[in-house]
Design a protein around this motif. Sequence first.
Motif, short mmCIF file in Angstrom:
data_model
loop_
_atom_site.label_atom_id
_atom_site.label_comp_id
_atom_site.label_asym_id
_atom_site.label_seq_id
_atom_site.Cartn_x
_atom_site.Cartn_y
_atom_site.Cartn_z
N ALA A 373 0.80 -1.35 -0.07
CA ALA A 373 -0.14 0.07 -0.04
C ALA A 373 0.73 1.33 -0.09
O ALA A 373 0.43 2.33 -0.57
CB ALA A 373 -0.93 -0.09 1.29
N GLU A 374 1.95 1.18 0.57
CA GLU A 374 3.04 2.27 0.77
C GLU A 374 3.68 2.68 -0.63
O GLU A 374 3.64 3.79 -0.92
CB GLU A 374 3.91 2.13 1.92
N VAL A 375 4.23 1.71 -1.22
CA VAL A 375 5.08 1.92 -2.42
C VAL A 375 4.77 1.16 -3.58
O VAL A 375 5.49 1.21 -4.85
CB VAL A 375 6.52 1.47 -2.00
N GLY A 376 3.57 0.28 -3.55
CA GLY A 376 3.11 -0.38 -4.65
C GLY A 376 3.81 -1.81 -4.72
O GLY A 376 5.03 -2.23 -4.27
N GLY A 377 3.14 -2.74 -5.53
CA GLY A 377 3.66 -4.20 -5.60
C GLY A 377 5.02 -4.56 -6.10
O GLY A 377 5.88 -5.11 -5.64
N PRO A 378 5.18 -3.76 -7.30
CA PRO A 378 6.65 -3.89 -8.16
C PRO A 378 7.63 -3.44 -6.96
O PRO A 378 8.68 -4.14 -6.94
CB PRO A 378 6.57 -3.09 -9.31
N ARG A 379 7.61 -2.45 -6.32
CA ARG A 379 8.57 -2.02 -5.61
C ARG A 379 8.88 -2.79 -4.52
O ARG A 379 10.14 -3.13 -3.95
CB ARG A 379 8.34 -0.57 -5.06
N ALA A 380 7.78 -3.35 -3.79
CA ALA A 380 7.98 -4.22 -2.61
C ALA A 380 8.57 -5.45 -3.25
O ALA A 380 9.21 -6.32 -2.21
CB ALA A 380 6.38 -4.28 -1.85
N ARG A 381 8.30 -5.91 -4.27
CA ARG A 381 8.75 -7.30 -4.83
C ARG A 381 10.19 -6.89 -5.01
O ARG A 381 11.18 -7.87 -5.12
CB ARG A 381 8.10 -7.57 -5.93
#
Length: 422
Positions: A373-381
């Motif tokens: 929720a904070e940085v988006g799925g791609p960045r978290a991945r």
Amino acid sequence: MSTSLASFVQDLLGDVPIAVETYEGERIGPADARATLVFRSPDALRRILTAPGELGLGRAYVAGDLDVEGDIFEALAALRSRFNKASIPPRDIARLVQLAGLDALRPLAPPREEARLHGVRHSRDRDAAAIAHHYDVSNAFYRIVLGPSMTYSCAVWSTPEDTLEDAQAAKYELICRKLGLREGMRLLDIGCGWGGMVMHAARRHGVEAVGVTLSREQADWGRKAVAEAGLADRVRIREQDYRDVRDGPFDAISSIGMFEHVGLRHLDLYFRGIVRLLRPEGRLLNHGIARPASRRARPGRRPPVTPPRLRRRGFVDRYVFPDGELHEVGSVVSTIGVAGLEVRHVEDLREHYGLTLRSWVGNLEANWDEAVAEVGGPRARIWHLYMAASALGFEAGETQVHQVLAVRSSAGRSRMPLRPDW
């Protein structure tokens, strides 16, 4: 097609305890597998074919075309030996094309999170852009991953059962003791991050500390943390390039987890600048990730002082640390000596970094929805993949991290203890 794809991937992986699942729902592998490699889209094959090795796999994972369910360490351990090369044998290319079709040979646009820097490598503007790409993501995201200490470097563990916070505090205390910090001294922390080192040194050892960082997000967070800790009279955090620091001399200088951004061509400039900022008999503690010495070296042959240029534009360079460079510790020690400092102690903490990275991965996984929720799925991945893979690299001895302690001796005087107590 899906059954053939799953079988093909299993053949490539060999006898490993992970399962494979395809986008058509076919699953092959142990029923009790600790990890499952999931091909969610045919685009995963296109990315692997058009950028073989870690880059294609990384792009597929960031884009969500390829996924891991279960233990990511188990999955990466299985993939490392099979997919780590930058090429695919012709027979395997033919089989993949047969499975995916000729369209799979047309490259897809990389995920938009891939860094695209411009200008001269390690110029001030490009360094600032590289730092912003990595660190100006979200302070809230880093708080999720790093925990309350907001410390983004290798901790020091007494036992694996230590808490991450205790291990990070132990790291700062170890550095303070190596530097011989005492009340009234001036400390410069190069690449200060969110201010952990300067606050620890001021609070525990009574120093006056200056921290510099190129990250605006870090500087903003750090200044607020300093004020909340009641240390504003002793600690200053500046958004500043280390090359522009002019308010020396300092009694001690620390550089923790910043050295990877300096660049091979600038090592001499970096250390000579530190010498100019240090008082006579002042100490430097340089804490940085390193690569092992070349296995091609032969007994009796003098190794090169300058390490060979590292392979660039892999997954980590494109998505995590653009323009980052790792150096062999022997060449670092030599460069420090040439700059005018006397190296007194070198310590490798690579096992400690494996424990640190596993703790960060655990934090991210435990708060995954909040992180996305904070940085988006791609960045978290991206962070999930790079931290897990990095942990395995440190544990396997493929990457190291060293603390190098040096002193600016004056007329042979170093004021170093005969037998250090750290």
